[in-house]
Design a protein around this motif. Structure first.
Motif, short mmCIF file in Angstrom:
data_model
loop_
_atom_site.label_atom_id
_atom_site.label_comp_id
_atom_site.label_asym_id
_atom_site.label_seq_id
_atom_site.Cartn_x
_atom_site.Cartn_y
_atom_site.Cartn_z
N THR A 195 1.75 1.81 11.34
CA THR A 195 1.61 3.28 11.39
C THR A 195 0.14 3.69 11.34
N GLU A 254 5.87 8.75 5.20
CA GLU A 254 5.73 8.59 6.66
C GLU A 254 7.10 8.72 7.32
N HIS A 270 0.85 -1.18 0.00
CA HIS A 270 0.00 0.00 0.00
C HIS A 270 0.89 1.24 0.00
ZN LIG Z 1 2.03 1.83 5.45
#
Ligand SMILES: [Zn+2]
Ligand SMILES: NS(=O)(=O)c1c(F)c(F)c(S(=O)(=O)CCO)c(N[C@H]2CCCc3ccccc32)c1F
Length: 263
Positions: A198, A104, A91
């Motif tokens: 996350t 991230e 993803h």
């Molecule tokens: Zn992820």
């Protein structure tokens, strides 16, 4: 579980109300700062098996309301870790058309345009993702930082179908392709640390491998992902754009980030 978002009253600062681990230790992502790094000569090149999928096999490309994901066949796995880690899905996290920074993990506070995660579970010890997801040795995620630049033909293998999954819970079948081509050239240079999912439930169950080298996608490819998707269902009257789906960097505490390379 309860619904969560990246902004507003169900945003990341509220996740720990329903998902206590999100307020706990060993959280991800982190800012990978030079002063945290420690060279570890035992870190071997990442070795992956069966990532080169035939176009004869179909993959499910889906919008799960939080990200765009591709389900992966269980023959795909990482063979260079102490246990076999079998692929489950991949993803992405991205910014928005106005703010093309959505990775991230950050490197010395540099945020990249987007980030890909290939999620694997420890299939030596657990039968499936669900049993592995909350175990300290349960998951291994390969992270790839993504910059806007050269067009990337490998990303086009799934991006060309993205208008079929504009809304939450839409799925389409896409022909298999070489998932290895989504990764950077060098699998021997990476950052390694112990962290978490996350997203809620934020279990501290992830062995993170973030490759040192980024890959590029074109601005149009980035916009296809950053402007083409909604986190709301098709029939909902007010569509909610799906973008900015990244968690902010978390406290590192006493964790060390290992690196497989010297300079
Ligand atoms: Zn992820
Ligand atoms: N960044 S991250 O921590 O790698 C990460 C995400 F950011 C992310 F959005 C997802 S999700 O798309 O499933 C939507 C929210 O769970 C996952 N899913 C994992 C963990 C949850 C259970 C599960 C079950 C089967 C396959 C994958 C997964 C995820 F691991």
């Amino acid at each position: 579980g309860a619904k969560w978002t990246y902004n507003g009253p169900e945003g990341e600062h509220h996740w720990s109300k329903h998902y206590p681990y999100c307020g706990g230790a060993f959280q991800s992502p982190i800012d990978i700062k030079s002063e945290l790094l420690r060279f570890d000569p035992t870190l071997r090149p990442i070795e992956i098996q069966n990532y080169n999928l035939s176009p004869n096999e179909q993959l499910t490309l889906g919008n799960n309301g939080h990200s765009v994901q591709i389900s992966l066949p269980s023959k795909m796995h990482i063979s260079s870790l102490p246990h076999r880690y079998t692929a489950a899905q991949l993803h992405f996290h991205w910014g928005s058309s106005g703010r093309p920074s959505g990775s991230e993990h950050t490197v010395n506070s540099k945020q990249y345009a987007a980030e890909m995660h290939v999620v694997h579970f420890n299939s030596d010890k657990y039968p499936n993702m669900s049993m592995a997801v909350d175990k300290s040795d349960g998951l291994a995620v390969l992270g790839v930082l993504i910059e806007v630049g050269e067009f990337n033909p490998a990303f086009e293998k799934f991006l060309r179908f993205i208008n079929g999954i504009k809304y939450r819970d839409q799925r389409v079948q896409v022909p298999g392709f070489n998932i290895r081509a989504l990764l950077p050239a060098r699998l021997d240079e990476y950052y390694r640390y112990d962290g978490s999912l996350t997203t809620p439930p934020c279990y501290p169950s992830v062995l993170w491998t973030i490759f040192r080298n980024h890959v590029t996608i074109s601005r149009k490819q980035f916009l296809d992902m950053a402007t083409g998707l909604y986190s709301s269902h098709a029939q909902e009257s007010s569509p909610v754009p799906l973008n900015g789906n990244f968690r902010k960097p978390q406290l590192v505490d006493s964790r060390v980030v290992l690196v497989s390379f010297k300079e």
